[in-house]
Design a protein around this motif. Structure first.
Motif, PDB file in Angstrom:
ATOM      1  N   SER A   1      57.462  23.197 -29.227  1.00 30.00           N
ATOM      2  CA  SER A   1      57.843  24.144 -28.184  1.00 30.00           C
ATOM      3  C   SER A   1      59.245  24.685 -28.426  1.00 30.00           C
ATOM      4  O   SER A   1      59.993  24.193 -29.270  1.00 30.00           O
ATOM      5  CB  SER A   1      57.764  23.473 -26.810  1.00 30.00           C
ATOM      6  OG  SER A   1      58.791  22.506 -26.667  1.00 30.00           O
TER       7      SER A   1
ATOM      8  N   THR B   1      57.205  29.758 -26.435  1.00 33.91           N
ATOM      9  CA  THR B   1      56.279  28.630 -26.554  1.00 33.91           C
ATOM     10  C   THR B   1      54.824  29.061 -26.407  1.00 33.91           C
ATOM     11  O   THR B   1      53.952  28.569 -27.123  1.00 33.91           O
ATOM     12  CB  THR B   1      56.619  27.546 -25.510  1.00 33.91           C
ATOM     13  OG1 THR B   1      57.931  27.051 -25.782  1.00 33.91           O
ATOM     14  CG2 THR B   1      55.638  26.391 -25.570  1.00 33.91           C
TER      15      THR B   1
ATOM     16  N   GLY C   1      57.041  18.661 -27.125  1.00 30.72           N
ATOM     17  CA  GLY C   1      58.157  19.281 -26.423  1.00 30.72           C
ATOM     18  C   GLY C   1      58.367  18.717 -25.036  1.00 30.72           C
ATOM     19  O   GLY C   1      57.429  18.574 -24.256  1.00 30.72           O
TER      20      GLY C   1
ATOM     21  N   ALA D   1      60.327  18.819 -21.206  1.00 34.78           N
ATOM     22  CA  ALA D   1      60.553  19.887 -20.241  1.00 34.78           C
ATOM     23  C   ALA D   1      62.018  20.288 -20.242  1.00 34.78           C
ATOM     24  O   ALA D   1      62.905  19.430 -20.246  1.00 34.78           O
ATOM     25  CB  ALA D   1      60.147  19.423 -18.849  1.00 34.78           C
ATOM     26  N   TYR D   2      62.273  21.597 -20.241  1.00 33.73           N
ATOM     27  CA  TYR D   2      63.645  22.073 -20.070  1.00 33.73           C
ATOM     28  C   TYR D   2      64.058  21.827 -18.626  1.00 33.73           C
ATOM     29  O   TYR D   2      65.143  21.350 -18.347  1.00 33.73           O
ATOM     30  CB  TYR D   2      63.724  23.556 -20.420  1.00 33.73           C
ATOM     31  CG  TYR D   2      65.108  24.129 -20.271  1.00 33.73           C
ATOM     32  CD1 TYR D   2      66.092  23.856 -21.226  1.00 33.73           C
ATOM     33  CD2 TYR D   2      65.446  24.928 -19.183  1.00 33.73           C
ATOM     34  CE1 TYR D   2      67.367  24.360 -21.093  1.00 33.73           C
ATOM     35  CE2 TYR D   2      66.723  25.439 -19.047  1.00 33.73           C
ATOM     36  CZ  TYR D   2      67.680  25.155 -20.002  1.00 33.73           C
ATOM     37  OH  TYR D   2      68.955  25.659 -19.859  1.00 33.73           O
TER      38      TYR D   2
ATOM     39  N   SER E   1      56.193  18.920 -18.546  1.00 26.86           N
ATOM     40  CA  SER E   1      56.816  18.989 -19.864  1.00 26.86           C
ATOM     41  C   SER E   1      56.249  20.202 -20.586  1.00 26.86           C
ATOM     42  O   SER E   1      55.171  20.710 -20.246  1.00 26.86           O
ATOM     43  CB  SER E   1      56.513  17.725 -20.669  1.00 26.86           C
ATOM     44  OG  SER E   1      55.138  17.690 -21.019  1.00 26.86           O
ATOM     45  N   ASN E   2      56.972  20.676 -21.589  1.00 24.99           N
ATOM     46  CA  ASN E   2      56.448  21.784 -22.399  1.00 24.99           C
ATOM     47  C   ASN E   2      55.114  21.412 -23.018  1.00 24.99           C
ATOM     48  O   ASN E   2      54.180  22.213 -23.061  1.00 24.99           O
ATOM     49  CB  ASN E   2      57.448  22.147 -23.495  1.00 24.99           C
ATOM     50  CG  ASN E   2      58.674  22.851 -22.956  1.00 24.99           C
ATOM     51  OD1 ASN E   2      58.707  23.296 -21.813  1.00 24.99           O
ATOM     52  ND2 ASN E   2      59.703  22.944 -23.773  1.00 24.99           N
TER      53      ASN E   2
ATOM     54  N   GLU F   1      55.699  14.346 -25.080  1.00 27.66           N
ATOM     55  CA  GLU F   1      56.428  14.965 -23.978  1.00 27.66           C
ATOM     56  C   GLU F   1      57.909  14.598 -23.956  1.00 27.66           C
ATOM     57  O   GLU F   1      58.620  14.967 -23.022  1.00 27.66           O
ATOM     58  CB  GLU F   1      55.802  14.541 -22.648  1.00 27.66           C
ATOM     59  CG  GLU F   1      54.355  14.948 -22.493  1.00 27.66           C
ATOM     60  CD  GLU F   1      53.793  14.589 -21.135  1.00 27.66           C
ATOM     61  OE1 GLU F   1      53.950  15.396 -20.199  1.00 27.66           O
ATOM     62  OE2 GLU F   1      53.234  13.485 -21.008  1.00 27.66           O
TER      63      GLU F   1
END
Length: 199
Positions: free
Chosen positions: A50, A54, A77, A79-80, A86-87, A109
């Motif tokens: 990601s 993405t 990826g 999570a931002y 999560s991405n 994740e």
């Protein structure tokens, strides 16, 4: 005067060199589906990391699965925004909505950067007997991702499949400040990789 005439030539040579360097592609000459040749055969998994665009990266990975390049999709990826999915989980939702079986999807994740994408994916490879993967990311990110994955891969072949055109990157990247920012940032991070500095 002659030097002034050389400036455009030097500039476009620089742009071409950066473009080719940042996005190694092992699938030049391959068709849409697996064929013969070391780079054109079916892999054990498609890996998508990601970041940036993405959704487009994930769509490219999904297309590879749909076209028979692998049976397993690995999505990596964190999570931002830590309050949401999560991405990797959001990428999985996109893949399932596109018709990929949840049983064919493995996710990481926890990875918050490219180095962690590579390290965490290595655990997935080891646990699932994966030895040959197609790595998908945006064109500007492909070189660095490949370096990190090859550094951590233990007896795993990493094949590069850059996304040449997404919201952040395309053939005309050099016409925008963001394009130069992305390219310059990657070159600095690649230099840091070779100097042993984490990124």
């Amino acid at each position: 005067m002659k030097f002034l005439l050389l400036i455009p030539v030097i500039f476009f040579a620089l742009v071409a060199g950066i473009t080719i360097y940042l996005q190694p592609n092992d699938f030049i000459g391959c068709g849409e589906t697996p064929g013969e040749g070391s780079s054109c055969t079916k892999a054990d998994a498609v890996v998508v990391v990601s970041g940036g665009d993405t959704a487009s990266r994930t769509a490219a990975g999904i297309a590879l699965i749909e076209n028979g390049w692998a049976d397993t999709l690995v999505l990596s990826g964190a999570a931002y925004d830590k309050t949401g999915l999560s991405n990797a989980a959001a990428m999985k939702e996109q893949a399932v909505a596109a018709g990929i079986s949840p049983d064919a999807i493995l996710i990481d994740e926890e990875a918050a950067n490219t180095q962690q994408n590579a390290e965490n994916s290595q655990s997935i490879f080891s646990d699932n007997d994966i030895h040959d993967v197609i790595l998908v990311t945006s064109g500007y990110h492909q070189r660095r991702a490949s370096l990190e994955f090859n550094k951590t891969a233990e007896a795993v072949v990493i094949r590069n499949h850059p996304l040449i055109d997404d919201q952040d990157w395309g053939g005309w990247w050099w016409l925008t400040p963001r394009g130069w920012w992305l390219a310059g940032g990657e070159l600095v991070k690649i230099a840091a990789f070779y100097m042993g500095v984490s990124s």
